[in-house]
Design a protein around this motif. Structure first.
Motif, PDB file in Angstrom:
ATOM      1  N   GLY A   9     -22.190  39.976 -79.324  1.00 20.19           N
ATOM      2  CA  GLY A   9     -22.238  39.302 -80.582  1.00 20.19           C
ATOM      3  C   GLY A   9     -21.631  40.195 -81.814  1.00 20.19           C
ATOM      4  N   VAL A  10     -21.474  39.391 -82.826  1.00 22.91           N
ATOM      5  CA  VAL A  10     -21.004  40.183 -84.033  1.00 22.91           C
ATOM      6  C   VAL A  10     -21.938  40.247 -85.035  1.00 22.91           C
ATOM      7  N   GLY A  11     -23.225  40.104 -84.659  1.00 21.84           N
ATOM      8  CA  GLY A  11     -24.348  40.440 -85.690  1.00 21.84           C
ATOM      9  C   GLY A  11     -25.503  39.710 -85.154  1.00 21.84           C
ATOM     10  N   MET A  12     -26.644  40.294 -86.001  1.00 19.45           N
ATOM     11  CA  MET A  12     -28.065  39.964 -85.563  1.00 19.45           C
ATOM     12  C   MET A  12     -28.673  39.475 -86.768  1.00 19.45           C
ATOM     13  N   LEU A  13     -29.767  38.341 -86.472  1.00 21.39           N
ATOM     14  CA  LEU A  13     -30.516  37.982 -87.636  1.00 21.39           C
ATOM     15  C   LEU A  13     -32.209  37.950 -87.131  1.00 21.39           C
ATOM     16  N   PRO A  14     -32.928  38.349 -88.078  1.00 23.13           N
ATOM     17  CA  PRO A  14     -34.180  38.175 -87.499  1.00 23.13           C
ATOM     18  C   PRO A  14     -34.720  36.765 -87.491  1.00 23.13           C
ATOM     19  N   ALA A  15     -35.719  36.554 -86.669  1.00 22.70           N
ATOM     20  CA  ALA A  15     -36.167  35.331 -86.362  1.00 22.70           C
ATOM     21  C   ALA A  15     -37.470  35.077 -87.184  1.00 22.70           C
ATOM     22  N   VAL A  16     -37.850  34.011 -87.638  1.00 19.31           N
ATOM     23  CA  VAL A  16     -39.165  33.647 -88.265  1.00 19.31           C
ATOM     24  C   VAL A  16     -40.406  33.768 -87.269  1.00 19.31           C
ATOM     25  N   ALA A  17     -41.373  34.271 -87.812  1.00 18.23           N
ATOM     26  CA  ALA A  17     -42.417  34.220 -86.800  1.00 18.23           C
ATOM     27  C   ALA A  17     -42.950  32.946 -86.503  1.00 18.23           C
ATOM     28  N   GLY A  18     -43.060  32.736 -85.309  1.00 25.21           N
ATOM     29  CA  GLY A  18     -43.640  31.360 -84.695  1.00 25.21           C
ATOM     30  C   GLY A  18     -42.483  30.567 -84.317  1.00 25.21           C
ATOM     31  N   THR A  19     -41.354  30.985 -83.769  1.00 27.16           N
ATOM     32  CA  THR A  19     -40.195  30.260 -83.308  1.00 27.16           C
ATOM     33  C   THR A  19     -40.223  30.879 -82.044  1.00 27.16           C
ATOM     34  N   TYR A  20     -40.231  29.704 -80.845  1.00 29.85           N
ATOM     35  CA  TYR A  20     -40.172  29.703 -79.648  1.00 29.85           C
ATOM     36  C   TYR A  20     -39.103  29.071 -79.140  1.00 29.85           C
ATOM     37  N   VAL A  21     -38.386  29.569 -77.798  1.00 27.28           N
ATOM     38  CA  VAL A  21     -37.780  28.613 -76.685  1.00 27.28           C
ATOM     39  C   VAL A  21     -38.690  28.112 -75.764  1.00 27.28           C
ATOM     40  N   LEU A  22     -38.548  26.655 -75.716  1.00 28.58           N
ATOM     41  CA  LEU A  22     -39.511  25.826 -74.874  1.00 28.58           C
ATOM     42  C   LEU A  22     -38.958  25.592 -73.475  1.00 28.58           C
ATOM     43  N   SER A  23     -39.754  25.422 -72.658  1.00 28.53           N
ATOM     44  CA  SER A  23     -39.425  25.002 -71.258  1.00 28.53           C
ATOM     45  C   SER A  23     -40.741  24.142 -71.070  1.00 28.53           C
ATOM     46  N   ALA A  24     -40.411  22.929 -70.377  1.00 31.21           N
ATOM     47  CA  ALA A  24     -41.380  21.960 -69.917  1.00 31.21           C
ATOM     48  C   ALA A  24     -41.394  21.682 -68.214  1.00 31.21           C
ATOM     49  N   TYR A  25     -42.345  21.765 -67.874  1.00 25.12           N
ATOM     50  CA  TYR A  25     -42.471  21.312 -66.133  1.00 25.12           C
ATOM     51  C   TYR A  25     -43.329  20.346 -66.093  1.00 25.12           C
ATOM     52  N   PHE A  26     -42.861  19.148 -65.434  1.00 26.28           N
ATOM     53  CA  PHE A  26     -43.811  17.889 -65.375  1.00 26.28           C
ATOM     54  C   PHE A  26     -44.249  17.841 -63.846  1.00 26.28           C
ATOM     55  N   ASP A  27     -45.586  17.664 -63.780  1.00 22.08           N
ATOM     56  CA  ASP A  27     -46.031  17.159 -62.300  1.00 22.08           C
ATOM     57  C   ASP A  27     -46.769  16.045 -62.554  1.00 22.08           C
ATOM     58  N   GLY A  28     -46.354  14.770 -62.390  1.00 21.97           N
ATOM     59  CA  GLY A  28     -46.924  13.646 -62.719  1.00 21.97           C
ATOM     60  C   GLY A  28     -47.271  13.713 -64.219  1.00 21.97           C
ATOM     61  N   GLU A  29     -48.580  13.384 -64.675  1.00 22.01           N
ATOM     62  CA  GLU A  29     -48.618  13.215 -66.053  1.00 22.01           C
ATOM     63  C   GLU A  29     -49.050  14.586 -66.533  1.00 22.01           C
ATOM     64  N   THR A  30     -48.942  15.781 -65.734  1.00 18.90           N
ATOM     65  CA  THR A  30     -49.258  16.969 -66.415  1.00 18.90           C
ATOM     66  C   THR A  30     -48.278  17.740 -66.753  1.00 18.90           C
ATOM     67  N   VAL A  31     -48.306  18.478 -67.539  1.00 17.86           N
ATOM     68  CA  VAL A  31     -47.247  19.218 -68.150  1.00 17.86           C
ATOM     69  C   VAL A  31     -47.523  20.644 -68.376  1.00 17.86           C
ATOM     70  N   ASP A  32     -46.752  21.385 -67.746  1.00 14.72           N
ATOM     71  CA  ASP A  32     -46.869  23.027 -68.081  1.00 14.72           C
ATOM     72  C   ASP A  32     -45.881  23.373 -68.976  1.00 14.72           C
ATOM     73  N   LEU A  33     -46.190  23.561 -70.157  1.00 11.25           N
ATOM     74  CA  LEU A  33     -45.185  24.043 -71.554  1.00 11.25           C
ATOM     75  C   LEU A  33     -45.252  25.568 -71.332  1.00 11.25           C
ATOM     76  N   VAL A  34     -44.076  26.055 -71.470  1.00  9.45           N
ATOM     77  CA  VAL A  34     -43.710  27.644 -71.427  1.00  9.45           C
ATOM     78  C   VAL A  34     -43.022  27.925 -72.576  1.00  9.45           C
ATOM     79  N   ARG A  35     -43.648  28.729 -73.540  1.00  3.73           N
ATOM     80  CA  ARG A  35     -43.096  29.188 -74.823  1.00  3.73           C
ATOM     81  C   ARG A  35     -42.632  30.619 -74.812  1.00  3.73           C
ATOM     82  N   ALA A  36     -41.436  30.854 -75.142  1.00  5.67           N
ATOM     83  CA  ALA A  36     -41.011  32.454 -75.067  1.00  5.67           C
ATOM     84  C   ALA A  36     -40.648  32.716 -76.649  1.00  5.67           C
ATOM     85  N   ASN A  37     -41.321  33.825 -77.039  1.00  8.42           N
ATOM     86  CA  ASN A  37     -40.993  34.276 -78.692  1.00  8.42           C
ATOM     87  C   ASN A  37     -39.624  34.470 -78.838  1.00  8.42           C
TER      88      ASN A  37
END
Length: 121
Positions: A9-37
């Motif tokens: 990259g050409v630079g870095m910026l800090p992230a604001v606390a409470g920012t997440y990358v999300l992934s959702a995995y569904f099994d019927g009506e159930t959802v498994d939500l994964v958050r990565a800081n």
């Protein structure tokens, strides 16, 4: 363990606390939500941002999704949702439609192994 290398990259910026990358995995009506800081943002040579995460594979799949501290969810392809609930509803529908059998003119579609077969009349 195989290493993957992303372009520098050409630079870095800090992230604001409470920012997440999300992934959702569904099994019927159930959802498994994964958050990565998100620890920070790498500025690429194309002037886009890539999240810096402890698990670098969390955003290998495109598009990836970010939840901002104010609750908004944003996709790497530019789409946005007002909150997590709206994103989960659309993501659930997208995954359901991807798994649904496809039809051509009201008939079942042929499997890819028969690319030139025509649908039954």
């Amino acid at each position: 363990m195989a290493k993957t290398y992303r372009p520098a990259g050409v630079g870095m910026l800090p992230a604001v606390a409470g920012t997440y990358v999300l992934s959702a995995y569904f099994d019927g009506e159930t959802v498994d939500l994964v958050r990565a800081n998100v620890l920070g943002w790498q500025v690429t040579s194309e002037r886009s941002l890539v999240p810096l995460l402890i698990d670098p594979q969390a955003c290998d799949a495109e598009p990836w999704y970010v939840q901002h501290p104010d609750g908004r969810v944003e996709a790497s392809d530019g789409r946005c949702w007002n909150d997590l609930r709206d994103w989960l509803a659309q993501e659930r529908e997208r995954q359901r439609s991807a798994l649904a059998p496809r039809t051509i003119n009201g008939s079942d579609a042929r499997p890819p192994s028969e690319p030139y077969a025509t649908a039954a009349q």
